[in-house]
Structure formats: C-alpha cells, structure tokens
Scaffold this motif. Structure first.
Motif, PDB file in Angstrom:
ATOM      1  N   VAL A 190       0.845  -1.195   0.000  1.00 10.48           N
ATOM      2  CA  VAL A 190       0.000   0.000   0.000  1.00 10.48           C
ATOM      3  C   VAL A 190       0.880   1.245   0.000  1.00 10.48           C
ATOM      4  N   CYS A 191       0.320   2.344  -0.461  1.00 11.29           N
ATOM      5  CA  CYS A 191       1.000   3.638  -0.427  1.00 11.29           C
ATOM      6  C   CYS A 191       1.096   4.099   1.020  1.00 11.29           C
ATOM      7  N   LYS A 192       2.277   4.478   1.431  1.00 11.81           N
ATOM      8  CA  LYS A 192       2.506   4.937   2.806  1.00 11.81           C
ATOM      9  C   LYS A 192       1.766   6.240   3.090  1.00 11.81           C
ATOM     10  N   GLN A 193       1.578   7.055   2.079  1.00 11.29           N
ATOM     11  CA  GLN A 193       0.983   8.375   2.280  1.00 11.29           C
ATOM     12  C   GLN A 193      -0.541   8.350   2.342  1.00 11.29           C
ATOM     13  N   CYS A 194      -1.191   7.576   1.458  1.00  6.71           N
ATOM     14  CA  CYS A 194      -2.662   7.609   1.413  1.00  6.71           C
ATOM     15  C   CYS A 194      -3.305   6.238   1.599  1.00  6.71           C
ATOM     16  N   GLU A 195      -2.495   5.224   1.794  1.00 11.76           N
ATOM     17  CA  GLU A 195      -2.946   3.856   2.027  1.00 11.76           C
ATOM     18  C   GLU A 195      -3.685   3.232   0.838  1.00 11.76           C
ATOM     19  N   ALA A 196      -3.403   3.706  -0.364  1.00 20.61           N
ATOM     20  CA  ALA A 196      -4.000   3.104  -1.561  1.00 20.61           C
ATOM     21  C   ALA A 196      -3.443   1.693  -1.742  1.00 20.61           C
ATOM     22  N   HIS A 197      -4.302   0.753  -2.093  1.00 24.70           N
ATOM     23  CA  HIS A 197      -3.858  -0.597  -2.441  1.00 24.70           C
ATOM     24  C   HIS A 197      -3.146  -0.511  -3.785  1.00 24.70           C
ATOM     25  N   LEU A 198      -1.919  -1.048  -3.837  1.00 18.22           N
ATOM     26  CA  LEU A 198      -1.125  -1.012  -5.063  1.00 18.22           C
ATOM     27  C   LEU A 198      -1.008  -2.383  -5.706  1.00 18.22           C
ATOM     28  N   GLY A 199      -0.887  -3.416  -4.905  1.00 15.75           N
ATOM     29  CA  GLY A 199      -0.692  -4.779  -5.392  1.00 15.75           C
ATOM     30  C   GLY A 199      -0.142  -5.637  -4.272  1.00 15.75           C
ATOM     31  N   HIS A 200       0.739  -6.577  -4.635  1.00 15.82           N
ATOM     32  CA  HIS A 200       1.332  -7.499  -3.662  1.00 15.82           C
ATOM     33  C   HIS A 200       2.812  -7.689  -3.970  1.00 15.82           C
ATOM     34  N   VAL A 201       3.556  -8.180  -2.983  1.00 11.26           N
ATOM     35  CA  VAL A 201       4.963  -8.506  -3.179  1.00 11.26           C
ATOM     36  C   VAL A 201       5.140  -9.992  -2.901  1.00 11.26           C
ATOM     37  N   PHE A 202       5.934 -10.633  -3.759  1.00  5.33           N
ATOM     38  CA  PHE A 202       6.163 -12.078  -3.680  1.00  5.33           C
ATOM     39  C   PHE A 202       7.661 -12.359  -3.624  1.00  5.33           C
ATOM     40  N   PRO A 203       8.049 -13.498  -3.048  1.00  3.57           N
ATOM     41  CA  PRO A 203       9.472 -13.822  -2.886  1.00  3.57           C
ATOM     42  C   PRO A 203      10.091 -14.550  -4.080  1.00  3.57           C
ATOM     43  N   ASP A 204       9.626 -14.265  -5.297  1.00  7.03           N
ATOM     44  CA  ASP A 204      10.137 -14.983  -6.467  1.00  7.03           C
ATOM     45  C   ASP A 204      10.711 -14.047  -7.528  1.00  7.03           C
ATOM     46  N   GLY A 205      11.259 -12.926  -7.081  1.00  2.00           N
ATOM     47  CA  GLY A 205      11.819 -11.947  -8.007  1.00  2.00           C
ATOM     48  C   GLY A 205      13.312 -12.124  -8.196  1.00  2.00           C
ATOM     49  N   PRO A 206      13.910 -11.219  -8.971  1.00  2.72           N
ATOM     50  CA  PRO A 206      15.349 -11.293  -9.234  1.00  2.72           C
ATOM     51  C   PRO A 206      16.181 -10.884  -8.007  1.00  2.72           C
ATOM     52  N   GLY A 207      17.460 -11.174  -8.030  1.00  4.11           N
ATOM     53  CA  GLY A 207      18.377 -10.797  -6.952  1.00  4.11           C
ATOM     54  C   GLY A 207      18.548  -9.304  -6.871  1.00  4.11           C
ATOM     55  N   PRO A 208      19.155  -8.793  -5.865  1.00 11.68           N
ATOM     56  CA  PRO A 208      19.776  -9.552  -4.780  1.00 11.68           C
ATOM     57  C   PRO A 208      18.787  -9.948  -3.681  1.00 11.68           C
ATOM     58  N   HIS A 209      17.596  -9.339  -3.639  1.00  9.28           N
ATOM     59  CA  HIS A 209      16.664  -9.622  -2.540  1.00  9.28           C
ATOM     60  C   HIS A 209      15.556 -10.596  -2.916  1.00  9.28           C
ATOM     61  N   GLY A 210      15.450 -10.937  -4.199  1.00 10.23           N
ATOM     62  CA  GLY A 210      14.470 -11.926  -4.640  1.00 10.23           C
ATOM     63  C   GLY A 210      13.020 -11.519  -4.490  1.00 10.23           C
ATOM     64  N   GLN A 211      12.735 -10.230  -4.628  1.00 14.18           N
ATOM     65  CA  GLN A 211      11.361  -9.753  -4.481  1.00 14.18           C
ATOM     66  C   GLN A 211      10.750  -9.395  -5.826  1.00 14.18           C
ATOM     67  N   ARG A 212       9.449  -9.631  -5.913  1.00 13.16           N
ATOM     68  CA  ARG A 212       8.676  -9.210  -7.093  1.00 13.16           C
ATOM     69  C   ARG A 212       7.483  -8.412  -6.601  1.00 13.16           C
ATOM     70  N   PHE A 213       7.587  -7.080  -6.742  1.00 14.76           N
ATOM     71  CA  PHE A 213       6.463  -6.213  -6.425  1.00 14.76           C
ATOM     72  C   PHE A 213       5.555  -6.236  -7.646  1.00 14.76           C
ATOM     73  N   CYS A 214       4.416  -6.870  -7.524  1.00 14.11           N
ATOM     74  CA  CYS A 214       3.445  -7.037  -8.600  1.00 14.11           C
ATOM     75  C   CYS A 214       2.390  -5.943  -8.412  1.00 14.11           C
ATOM     76  N   ILE A 215       2.457  -4.896  -9.235  1.00  6.59           N
ATOM     77  CA  ILE A 215       1.703  -3.667  -8.989  1.00  6.59           C
ATOM     78  C   ILE A 215       0.710  -3.397 -10.127  1.00  6.59           C
ATOM     79  N   ASN A 216      -0.494  -2.995  -9.769  1.00  6.71           N
ATOM     80  CA  ASN A 216      -1.525  -2.651 -10.756  1.00  6.71           C
ATOM     81  C   ASN A 216      -1.173  -1.347 -11.463  1.00  6.71           C
ATOM     82  N   SER A 217      -1.186  -1.357 -12.799  1.00  4.15           N
ATOM     83  CA  SER A 217      -0.934  -0.128 -13.575  1.00  4.15           C
ATOM     84  C   SER A 217      -1.899   0.978 -13.185  1.00  4.15           C
ATOM     85  N   VAL A 218      -3.147   0.624 -12.961  1.00  3.43           N
ATOM     86  CA  VAL A 218      -4.183   1.614 -12.682  1.00  3.43           C
ATOM     87  C   VAL A 218      -3.927   2.343 -11.351  1.00  3.43           C
ATOM     88  N   ALA A 219      -3.093   1.773 -10.489  1.00  7.18           N
ATOM     89  CA  ALA A 219      -2.750   2.423  -9.212  1.00  7.18           C
ATOM     90  C   ALA A 219      -1.572   3.380  -9.361  1.00  7.18           C
TER      91      ALA A 219
END
Length: 175
Positions: free
Chosen positions: A138-167
């Motif tokens: 979520v957005c820290k400033q207005c708490e808008a839902h943006l999407g989700h984060v998953f542990p299957d992304g590229p290095g070095p931290h292996g995160q994939r922030f899967c975010i809605n374009s419309v957000a």
C-alpha cells in the motif's frame, strides 16, 4: 497524541504500525487518521470524485486489474512511478522488470537501502483475503492498495512487487 508517539518512538517502528489508527474528535464527527499518513483522509465520495471507477476499485477497494491489461506493463521509458491517488513516488523504472505475470513488476521500492524500506513510499501488510497468506503493498501516504509482493523476483533480494498499472501514474525523466 500522534506528536507524543512520534517523539517517543523511532520512525521505523511507527512506520511498521501502518494499520494503527488514532481516533480524534473534530467538527462533531470522528475522523480516522493513520500514524504514517501525510495526507488527510478523504471520504469514499471524495475518492470516487477524484478517481476513475477502475482506479477507485483497485486502490480504495483492494481490487485487481485484469492481467496483461495495464498501460504500464510494457512501458520501457525511464522515469518514476507515483501513486495515482496522492502522487507519492513509489517505484523507479530502473527496478522494473518483465516477470511474465501480466502486471508491472519491480525488484524494490524507490528509496530502498539494502533491505531497509523505511525511506520508501510503501508499506507492507498481511493479506489473508483469498484464504492464503500474501503481502499487500500500500501507499505509505494515502494507504491506496497497489498490489502485492512475492518472494520470487530477481536478486539480490528476490522480491517481485506485482503492482496494478491503474494504481500508478508514470512521470518520465526530464531530458
């Protein structure tokens, strides 16, 4: 009360309490105010006026746009992705990658330093809405839902922030 908490508790701790809500009396009604929000809370009617129906559904009602439908999925321009609701800087195009999932994906939020996200524009929240455990972004400033984060992304931290374009609202770098 918020000033007292800000003075007594370290900022990263307060930011981790993104779901904590203070109640205060004002103008004959109670107004909810998050400890981490910088913008005043808008009413549902005000958000509906400000946003398109799709933006409202995704950001305020925790919806999801259909996969492969978002305008920023294949955007390769250099710039910054901001919150469509409050214009808070969220993700840099430098951290965007093609995940093949159907949504714009980022390896980290703008302002991340190593594994420290205290200077980013996002918060993480536990989401069990579909019967499984996920991490909502979520957005820290207005708490808008943006999407989700998953542990299957590229290095070095292996995160994939899967975010809605419309957000998002994209602002290209000035040349």
């Amino acid at each position: 009360m918020a000033r007292l908490l800000n003075a007594l508790l370290p900022r990263p701790f307060l930011e981790s309490l993104g779901q904590v809500v203070l109640r205060r009396a004002g103008s004959g009604h109670k107004e909810a105010e998050s400890l981490t929000k910088l913008e005043p809370t808008l009413t549902k009617a005000e958000w509906q006026k400000k946003l398109t129906p799709e933006q409202f559904y995704v950001t305020r009602e925790k919806g999801t746009e259909p996969p492969f439908s978002g305008i920023y999925l294949n955007n390769e321009e250099s710039g910054m992705y901001h919150c469509v609701c409050c214009d808070n800087a969220l993700f840099s195009s430098e951290k965007k990658f093609c995940s093949g999932t159907g949504w714009p994906s980022f390896s980290e939020a703008h302002g991340t330093s190593g594994s420290d996200e205290s200077h980013t524009g996002i918060l993480r929240r536990l989401d069990t809405s579909l019967g499984s455990t996920r991490t909502e972004v979520v957005c820290k400033q207005c708490e808008a839902h943006l999407g989700h984060v998953f542990p299957d992304g590229p290095g070095p931290h292996g995160q994939r922030f899967c975010i809605n374009s419309v957000a998002l609202k994209f602002k290209p770098n000035k040349r």
